[in-house]
Design an enzyme around this catalytic site. Sequence first.
Site, short mmCIF file in Angstrom:
data_model
loop_
_atom_site.label_atom_id
_atom_site.label_comp_id
_atom_site.label_asym_id
_atom_site.label_seq_id
_atom_site.Cartn_x
_atom_site.Cartn_y
_atom_site.Cartn_z
N PRO A 32 -0.60 -17.79 8.40
CA PRO A 32 -0.79 -17.15 9.27
C PRO A 32 0.20 -15.70 10.38
CG PRO A 32 -1.09 -19.24 8.82
CD PRO A 32 -0.19 -18.90 7.73
N ARG A 84 -4.99 -1.82 -4.44
CA ARG A 84 -4.69 -1.27 -5.89
C ARG A 84 -5.65 -1.60 -6.58
NH1 ARG A 84 -2.05 2.26 -4.29
NH2 ARG A 84 0.18 2.54 -3.96
N GLU A 98 -6.45 4.40 -13.32
CA GLU A 98 -6.60 5.62 -12.98
C GLU A 98 -6.05 7.05 -13.42
OE1 GLU A 98 -5.45 5.16 -9.00
OE2 GLU A 98 -6.85 3.04 -8.64
N HIS A 156 -9.46 7.15 -5.76
CA HIS A 156 -7.41 7.02 -4.96
C HIS A 156 -7.06 8.36 -3.67
CE1 HIS A 156 -3.78 4.69 -5.43
NE2 HIS A 156 -3.16 5.07 -3.94
N GLY A 189 -6.86 7.83 -0.75
CA GLY A 189 -6.73 7.58 0.94
C GLY A 189 -6.33 8.13 1.41
P1 NDP Z 1 1.55 -3.99 3.49
O1 NDP Z 1 3.29 -4.59 3.66
O2 NDP Z 1 2.23 -3.82 5.85
O3 NDP Z 1 0.71 -4.75 4.03
C1 NDP Z 1 0.43 -5.58 2.62
C2 NDP Z 1 -0.72 -7.12 2.87
O4 NDP Z 1 -0.40 -7.35 1.87
C3 NDP Z 1 0.85 -7.59 3.85
O5 NDP Z 1 -0.48 -8.24 5.05
C4 NDP Z 1 0.53 -9.21 3.41
O6 NDP Z 1 0.34 -10.61 3.97
C5 NDP Z 1 -0.79 -9.32 2.54
N1 NDP Z 1 -0.36 -10.12 0.87
C6 NDP Z 1 0.71 -9.96 -0.04
N2 NDP Z 1 0.41 -11.11 -0.77
C7 NDP Z 1 -0.90 -11.47 -0.56
C8 NDP Z 1 -2.55 -12.85 -1.00
N3 NDP Z 1 -1.64 -13.33 -2.15
N4 NDP Z 1 -3.16 -13.10 -0.62
C9 NDP Z 1 -3.78 -11.87 1.07
N5 NDP Z 1 -2.45 -10.66 0.75
C10 NDP Z 1 -1.15 -10.86 0.57
O7 NDP Z 1 1.58 -2.67 3.16
P2 NDP Z 1 0.52 -1.81 3.24
O8 NDP Z 1 -0.66 -1.98 4.41
O9 NDP Z 1 1.49 -0.46 4.74
O10 NDP Z 1 -0.29 -1.15 2.38
C11 NDP Z 1 -0.82 -1.63 2.39
C12 NDP Z 1 -1.42 -1.29 0.43
O11 NDP Z 1 -1.98 -0.65 0.55
C13 NDP Z 1 -0.34 -1.30 -0.19
O12 NDP Z 1 0.92 -1.98 -1.13
C14 NDP Z 1 -0.81 -0.38 -1.00
O13 NDP Z 1 -0.74 -0.94 -2.59
C15 NDP Z 1 -1.75 0.45 -0.82
N6 NDP Z 1 -2.76 1.57 -0.59
C16 NDP Z 1 -3.84 2.09 -0.66
C17 NDP Z 1 -3.85 3.65 -0.27
C18 NDP Z 1 -4.91 4.43 -1.20
O14 NDP Z 1 -4.42 6.05 -1.16
N7 NDP Z 1 -5.69 4.14 -1.50
C19 NDP Z 1 -2.76 4.50 0.12
C20 NDP Z 1 -1.68 3.60 0.73
C21 NDP Z 1 -1.41 2.28 0.60
P3 NDP Z 1 1.11 -10.84 4.47
O15 NDP Z 1 1.47 -10.64 5.42
O16 NDP Z 1 0.94 -12.56 4.79
O17 NDP Z 1 2.53 -11.10 3.66
#
Ligand code: NDP
Length: 330
Positions: free
Chosen positions: A189, A247, A276, A295, A297
């Site tokens: 959380p 992803r 991809e 892709h 985003g």
């Molecule tokens: P952050 O590190 O801020 O967020 C990642 C989140 O993933 C965290 O909140 C983390 O939760 C969560 N997470 C990790 N393990 C789990 C799990 N087992 N179950 C559920 N949630 C989990 O990264 P960003 O928000 O900056 O980016 C997130 C992702 O978005 C990137 O890693 C990338 O793959 C993708 N992305 C895609 C783009 C696109 O063009 N479509 C562009 C930019 C990013 P917790 O906080 O609890 O650890």
Amino acid sequence: LEAAEAAKNCGWGTWKPLWMCGAGLADSTVGILGLGRIGAAVAARLKPFGVKSFLYADTDPRPDVASKIPAECGPNLKIISTLSVGVDHLALDEIKKRGIRVGYIPDILTDATAELSVALLLAACRRLPEAVEEVKNGGWTTWKPLWLCGYGLSGSTVGIVGLGRIGQAVARRLKPFGVKTFLYTGTRPKPERAVEFQAQFVPLAKLAEESDFVVVTCSLTPGTEGMCNKDFFGRMKKTSVFINTSRGAVVNQEDLHQALVSGQIAAAGLDVTSPEPLPTDHPLLSLKNCVILPHIGSATFATRSAMAVQAAHNLLAGLRGERLPSELQL
Ligand code: NDP
């Protein structure tokens, strides 16, 4: 729509920084012609996308993978600067072992990716690509009450898988659409993040069961790979919509395909797939209730330019032996 069409027809080719870039709402000026009930409701929903100023006109004034960097790359490699926040394309164990430093791009692309996530959600739940197709192919005839009806956000429950930077930015943008309840899941959380949305931390299974919209914004790790699978989709409601902008490998695409074909879930929107580019004969591309983007985003001109500058700063700092502006902690 141009992007979805490209994903369907042309294939994507290699990643190109300015391909499919558009204009983002962050720091923009939005002009509203007619600030009545609908104009005001549009403005209220656009505001959290980072709009800088609103102008209005009215009769009277009225008060928003590449392959893994190969382990065999040369012994001289000291710095990697990736033009992304995601680092799942890097062989992190090997990189750590060899003491290679990694610069990445957190924050800068959060707004653009959140914006795209909302756009994709709306496109999927309100069936926009299908509707555009109907206009083009002559399917638009007399008005029919239930024709092209979809599902709206007002009064809904939204489940965010991964309330990180992008997850929070998505929730912030969806809130003024009248979402009733936010659920989220993650490693543990995060009350300090959840408080803004009064979001409730729940296990993944419960999130699937109770959400009208599931938005996946987590990072790809061994723990999240294949997480959205048959069991997950089986728990979702038949009226629910699934969105993935994290992803592709977080989703078991065969299970998603089955869920969409069987009517287990209503629709899906994917900005990321595995592989991809997605092969143009992939079964998901033949489904009307699945919107697939190539892709894009972070694809606004401003974001990609800022990303490029940050990536260059990371690299230059690394070459000078200085602290990287955004260094991945390994
Ligand atoms: P952050 O590190 O801020 O967020 C990642 C989140 O993933 C965290 O909140 C983390 O939760 C969560 N997470 C990790 N393990 C789990 C799990 N087992 N179950 C559920 N949630 C989990 O990264 P960003 O928000 O900056 O980016 C997130 C992702 O978005 C990137 O890693 C990338 O793959 C993708 N992305 C895609 C783009 C696109 O063009 N479509 C562009 C930019 C990013 P917790 O906080 O609890 O650890």
